[in-house]
Design an enzyme around this catalytic site. Structure first.
Site, mmCIF file in Angstrom:
data_model
loop_
_atom_site.group_PDB
_atom_site.id
_atom_site.type_symbol
_atom_site.label_atom_id
_atom_site.label_comp_id
_atom_site.label_asym_id
_atom_site.label_seq_id
_atom_site.Cartn_x
_atom_site.Cartn_y
_atom_site.Cartn_z
ATOM 1 N N GLY A 1 0.823 -1.206 0.000
ATOM 2 C CA GLY A 1 0.000 0.000 0.000
ATOM 3 C C GLY A 1 0.853 1.250 0.000
ATOM 4 O O GLY A 1 1.908 1.301 0.658
ATOM 5 N N GLY B 1 -0.918 4.478 0.007
ATOM 6 C CA GLY B 1 -1.780 5.601 0.358
ATOM 7 C C GLY B 1 -1.119 6.389 1.477
ATOM 8 O O GLY B 1 0.094 6.255 1.731
ATOM 9 N N ALA C 1 -1.269 6.003 4.617
ATOM 10 C CA ALA C 1 -0.688 5.141 5.651
ATOM 11 C C ALA C 1 0.580 4.463 5.124
ATOM 12 O O ALA C 1 1.660 4.575 5.729
ATOM 13 C CB ALA C 1 -1.716 4.114 6.111
ATOM 14 N N GLY C 2 0.457 3.766 4.003
ATOM 15 C CA GLY C 2 1.603 3.012 3.474
ATOM 16 C C GLY C 2 2.709 3.922 2.970
ATOM 17 O O GLY C 2 3.897 3.642 3.167
ATOM 18 N N HIS D 1 -21.797 8.164 4.787
ATOM 19 C CA HIS D 1 -21.542 9.600 4.770
ATOM 20 C C HIS D 1 -22.790 10.335 4.304
ATOM 21 O O HIS D 1 -23.371 9.993 3.280
ATOM 22 C CB HIS D 1 -20.369 9.887 3.830
ATOM 23 N N ARG E 1 -21.509 12.186 11.387
ATOM 24 C CA ARG E 1 -22.019 11.605 10.140
ATOM 25 C C ARG E 1 -23.145 10.612 10.357
ATOM 26 O O ARG E 1 -24.093 10.562 9.575
ATOM 27 C CB ARG E 1 -20.879 10.908 9.411
ATOM 28 N N HIS F 1 -19.032 4.991 2.818
ATOM 29 C CA HIS F 1 -17.877 5.867 2.658
ATOM 30 C C HIS F 1 -16.593 5.325 3.289
ATOM 31 O O HIS F 1 -15.508 5.508 2.760
ATOM 32 C CB HIS F 1 -18.228 7.205 3.290
ATOM 33 N N GLU G 1 -6.665 2.709 7.181
ATOM 34 C CA GLU G 1 -8.058 2.257 7.192
ATOM 35 C C GLU G 1 -8.161 0.728 7.268
ATOM 36 O O GLU G 1 -9.199 0.183 7.656
ATOM 37 C CB GLU G 1 -8.778 2.792 5.935
HETATM 38 C C1 LIG Z 1 -14.119 10.531 -1.448
HETATM 39 C C2 LIG Z 1 -13.439 10.423 -0.122
HETATM 40 C C3 LIG Z 1 -13.075 11.570 0.568
HETATM 41 C C4 LIG Z 1 -12.457 11.487 1.812
HETATM 42 N N1 LIG Z 1 -12.108 12.627 2.463
HETATM 43 C C5 LIG Z 1 -11.488 12.539 3.658
HETATM 44 C C6 LIG Z 1 -11.083 13.718 4.350
HETATM 45 O O1 LIG Z 1 -11.301 14.827 3.895
HETATM 46 N N2 LIG Z 1 -10.467 13.568 5.542
HETATM 47 C C7 LIG Z 1 -10.211 12.355 6.093
HETATM 48 O O2 LIG Z 1 -9.638 12.285 7.167
HETATM 49 N N3 LIG Z 1 -10.560 11.218 5.439
HETATM 50 C C8 LIG Z 1 -11.186 11.285 4.249
HETATM 51 N N4 LIG Z 1 -11.547 10.130 3.597
HETATM 52 C C9 LIG Z 1 -11.083 8.846 4.110
HETATM 53 C C10 LIG Z 1 -9.608 8.649 3.747
HETATM 54 O O3 LIG Z 1 -9.363 9.185 2.463
HETATM 55 C C11 LIG Z 1 -9.175 7.193 3.736
HETATM 56 O O4 LIG Z 1 -9.632 6.546 4.881
HETATM 57 C C12 LIG Z 1 -7.656 7.099 3.705
HETATM 58 O O5 LIG Z 1 -7.136 7.879 2.659
HETATM 59 C C13 LIG Z 1 -7.201 5.667 3.574
HETATM 60 O O6 LIG Z 1 -5.802 5.682 3.464
HETATM 61 P P1 LIG Z 1 -4.988 4.330 3.477
HETATM 62 O O7 LIG Z 1 -3.571 4.698 3.276
HETATM 63 O O8 LIG Z 1 -5.345 3.534 4.668
HETATM 64 O O9 LIG Z 1 -5.529 3.508 2.207
HETATM 65 P P2 LIG Z 1 -5.631 3.881 0.656
HETATM 66 O O10 LIG Z 1 -5.370 5.295 0.374
HETATM 67 O O11 LIG Z 1 -6.918 3.284 0.199
HETATM 68 O O12 LIG Z 1 -4.450 3.101 0.002
HETATM 69 C C14 LIG Z 1 -4.464 1.708 -0.166
HETATM 70 C C15 LIG Z 1 -3.179 1.304 -0.846
HETATM 71 O O13 LIG Z 1 -3.071 -0.107 -0.771
HETATM 72 C C16 LIG Z 1 -2.802 -0.636 -2.048
HETATM 73 N N5 LIG Z 1 -3.390 -1.964 -2.078
HETATM 74 C C17 LIG Z 1 -4.603 -2.366 -1.620
HETATM 75 N N6 LIG Z 1 -4.740 -3.691 -1.763
HETATM 76 C C18 LIG Z 1 -3.595 -4.132 -2.321
HETATM 77 C C19 LIG Z 1 -3.130 -5.399 -2.701
HETATM 78 N N7 LIG Z 1 -3.843 -6.495 -2.531
HETATM 79 N N8 LIG Z 1 -1.898 -5.483 -3.265
HETATM 80 C C20 LIG Z 1 -1.133 -4.364 -3.444
HETATM 81 N N9 LIG Z 1 -1.518 -3.140 -3.074
HETATM 82 C C21 LIG Z 1 -2.733 -3.045 -2.514
HETATM 83 C C22 LIG Z 1 -3.386 0.338 -3.024
HETATM 84 O O14 LIG Z 1 -2.760 0.213 -4.268
HETATM 85 C C23 LIG Z 1 -3.087 1.653 -2.317
HETATM 86 O O15 LIG Z 1 -1.767 2.032 -2.614
HETATM 87 C C24 LIG Z 1 -12.189 10.221 2.371
HETATM 88 C C25 LIG Z 1 -12.580 9.066 1.693
HETATM 89 C C26 LIG Z 1 -13.211 9.156 0.474
HETATM 90 C C27 LIG Z 1 -13.681 7.903 -0.188
#
Ligand SMILES: Cc1cc2nc3c(=O)[nH]c(=O)nc-3n(C[C@H](O)[C@H](O)[C@H](O)COP(=O)(O)OP(=O)(O)OC[C@H]3O[C@@H](n4cnc5c(N)ncnc54)[C@H](O)[C@@H]3O)c2cc1C
Length: 649
Positions: A52, A54, A56-57, A278, A342, A413, A437
């Site tokens: 990942g 995103g 976090a990753g 949401h 929410r 959401h 997440e």
């Molecule tokens: C439209 C929208 C707006 C939002 N706005 C806000 C906001 O304003 N403020 C807020 O605090 N939160 C907001 N959120 C929530 C927030 O964006 C997410 O909870 C957060 O960005 C998740 O980050 P993450 O790094 O955990 O995962 P993600 O950003 O989902 O990243 C997941 C990563 O894992 C990788 N991955 C997944 N499965 C695999 C696999 N099997 N093999 C290889 N790679 C994999 C993907 O390629 C990606 O790189 C919003 C959410 C949405 C949907």
């Protein structure tokens, strides 16, 4: 539970042994000091897999590499900076108190525990609030262009469930700007040779050797090649599972495969039924829609939500005079008004639509009106704050929100549930850490707005880099041979599954299964749930799963770019996870946060918690497809923020 539908067994309680005791404000320092360290010269000897990129990753990979570990990182997109985090709009919380409006670490902690409806751990939430202030400094130092006031100071706005302004933002593109910051840090480490980056590569299984996570099996999405990557620890940062519902605000690619396969290898799943709906999304427009669009919660700072007072009033909004409008959130919840959390805002929207007062096609919508804000601040100021969101709304609906109120409706959401982790963010499989997440950790039964970005970056920049050392330093990590039976068996299972998916050669598309599953989940395990509906879903999901394996049509081969195959693999997992979500929702016979059980409500229709029987995290252990899972309870103690009836009136 003994009847067949929704059956499970109860195992031993689970305890978070890593969380220190003592005053809550000292616990994180205490843990950091108590955790073993890896000497800088030894760090380069350790390989860490991060799945990942995103927030976090991305932040975790960059920080671990900066510390000196060898990082191997994966994402399924063509570039790390396209992770779903890029979509986040509204902002990120931090207890900086720049507005001097009464904010503090303790208040952020208090708001978050209360907002989560007393279903999260105090230790974790306090740490999150503490670390929040460091995140902003880190991001500003990276050059993230947060909005600033005229005088040059960082600006703040307010989000639901709070009465202070603590949300930092970059217009409606906060996620994108934060991700670019993390991506730059990541790129620097890729360039320095400390991160081996594998884009377009999807993790399909976890390699567990002698009970410890030692690697992953992944598929190159361009060539179809299956490879094994071995390491000393594995970090999953793979996002949430909202797409189980098919229609959600998540990116289309977001999926549960990594966490679900890890669950099947022994990682417990925490609170799978806690999903967030949401309140401000663009309403669905038709049967064949494949995605829903969020309108950021920040809009509730200035937009006013209303419906006509009378049922079936189909006049256009400008024809409905002020005294015939019901600003129902301001009426029912005068203290928080349009900025209630929410879950509360979503249920209130559903209620007025169920009463027949909804607006737009099918009556499934409420107005979010900026007329007053435009009068008060002027169009330019509104545009400065929300311009790109207004433009997005107009492009999708062909209606100009400067002229007519937006129409909004709740949608799936975010998922508060996820893999169970301890205070160190380690799952029940030693050596596998879960961040962002993908874990269940900090939001209880309801996440407050702008706190997912905060948690993802807290986990990645600060928490994981301080706790993973402890695991690595304890050693016992002999090299795993590529022909170790645990490795070869896992690879064979991955290959076999792909072969099976391609061999079905049926007559139904993957999407048609996903859409049917999503509709079922939205109807029976969505905004409100009851035992009858959940049992109905629990009967239908196994049937649908069976049908999937008999009738799914996956064209092409496994040795090429094959998006149908990718989707089929993911939908097969959603079809299993959905069952656990419904089971968890059925067993939790209380309402809390985003989980609204119709049988458990107050006289005025608010969620009614049952602290006596359900003040615990439900951590589920996998026992086989369709087999009754085992429930392990982690008891929740509240020493500081004592559970009360959550009131926003
Ligand atoms: C439209 C929208 C707006 C939002 N706005 C806000 C906001 O304003 N403020 C807020 O605090 N939160 C907001 N959120 C929530 C927030 O964006 C997410 O909870 C957060 O960005 C998740 O980050 P993450 O790094 O955990 O995962 P993600 O950003 O989902 O990243 C997941 C990563 O894992 C990788 N991955 C997944 N499965 C695999 C696999 N099997 N093999 C290889 N790679 C994999 C993907 O390629 C990606 O790189 C919003 C959410 C949405 C949907």
């Amino acid at each position: 539970m003994s009847n067949n539908v929704g059956s499970y067994t109860v195992g031993d309680d689970i305890v978070d042994t890593k969380a220190p005791s003592g005053p809550v404000e000292d616990r994180w320092d205490k843990r950091r000091f108590g955790a073993k360290l890896v000497n800088p010269a030894n760090r380069r000897k350790h390989r860490v897999i991060v799945v990942g990129t995103g927030l976090a990753g991305g932040s975790a990979g960059a920080t671990l590499a900066e510390q000196g570990y060898q990082v191997i990182q994966f994402c399924y997109q063509d570039s790390p900076r396209r992770a779903h985090s890029v979509a986040a709009q509204g902002g990120i919380n931090a207890a900086k108190n720049y507005r001097n409006d009464g904010d503090s670490i303790y208040r952020l902690f208090y708001d978050t525990v209360k907002g989560g409806d007393f279903r999260s751990r105090e230790s974790n939430v306090y740490r999150l609030a503490q670390v929040s202030v460091e995140i902003i400094d880190q991001c500003v130092a990276q050059g993230v262009p947060f909005a600033r006031e005229y005088g040059g100071l960082l600006d703040n706005r307010s989000f639901g469930g709070v009465q202070v302004s603590r949300t930092f933002y970059a217009r409606g593109q906060t996620g994108q700007q934060l991700l670019l910051g993390a991506y730059q840090a990541l790129s620097r480490q890729i360039d320095a040779g400390n991160i081996e980056m594998h884009p377009r590569t999807e993790m399909l299984d976890l390699v567990v050797v002698d009970g410890r996570a030692r690697g992953i099996v992944a598929r190159d999405l361009v060539t179809g090649e299956i490879s094994t990557y071995l390491a000393d620890a594995v970090v999953l940062a793979t996002g949430g599972y909202g797409n189980t519902f098919y229609l959600s605000t998540n990116a289309k690619g977001s999926n549960a495969t990594a966490i679900w396969r890890a669950h099947k290898r022994g990682a417990y799943f925490g609170n799978p039924c806690y999903t967030q709906i949401h309140p401000t999304c663009i309403p669905r427009s038709g049967e064949h829609q494949s995605k829903l669009t969020l309108m950021s919660e920040s809009l509730r700072n200035d937009g006013r939500i209303w419906v006509p007072k009378s049922k079936g009033d189909t006049r256009s909004p400008d024809q409905i005079p002020e005294d015939e409008r019901d600003y129902y959130l301001e009426r029912i919840y005068p203290s928080f008004g349009n900025l209630v959390p929410r879950d509360v805002a979503s249920r209130a929207a559903k209620n007025v639509c169920d009463e027949g007062r909804g607006v737009g096609p099918g009556g499934l919508g409420v107005y979010l009106d900026f007329a007053d804000a435009i009068k008060r601040m002027g169009r330019d100021k509104v545009s400065e704050k929300y311009g790109n969101l207004f433009e997005m709304y107009e492009r999708i609906t062909a209606e100009d929100p400067y002229q007519v109120p937006m129409r909004i409706y709740p949608a799936i959401h975010y998922t508060m549930g996820g893999l169970w982790v301890d205070y160190d963010l380690q799952s029940t499989i030693p050596g596998m850490f879960v961040i962002g997440e993908a874990n269940f950790s900090d939001h209880g039964a309801n996440r407050l707005g702008a706190s997912a970005l905060m948690q993802g970056l807290a986990d990645g920049y600060f928490v994981l880099p301080s706790t993973i050392n402890d695991y690595l330093a304890r050693g016992g990590l002999d090299q795993v041979a590529p022909d170790d039976p645990a490795v070869t068996t896992t690879v064979a299972e991955v290959q076999d599954r792909i072969k099976r998916l391609l061999a079905v050669d049926g007559d139904r598309t993957v999407d048609s299964f996903h859409r049917e599953l999503g509709t079922l989940m939205w109807d029976e395990c969505g905004m409100s749930r009851n035992a009858e509906g959940l049992k109905k879903a629990l009967r239908r999901i196994p049937e649908l799963r069976e049908e999937f394996w008999q009738r799914v049509k996956v064209p092409g081969t496994g040795y090429e770019l094959n998006q149908s195959l990718e989707k089929a693999n993911r939908v097969a997992d959603f079809l299993e996870l959905a069952e656990l979500m419904c089971l968890d929702a059925l067993h939790r016979e209380e309402s809390c946060g985003g989980h609204f059980r119709e049988e458990s409500q107050t006289d005025d229709g608010e969620a009614k918690r049952d602290d006596e029987n359900f003040s615990y995290v439900a951590a589920w252990e996998y026992t086989g497809v369709g087999e009754p899972p085992v429930l392990h309870k982690e008891n929740l103690d509240f020493e500081y923020v004592h559970p009360t009836l959550r009131s926003y009136a």
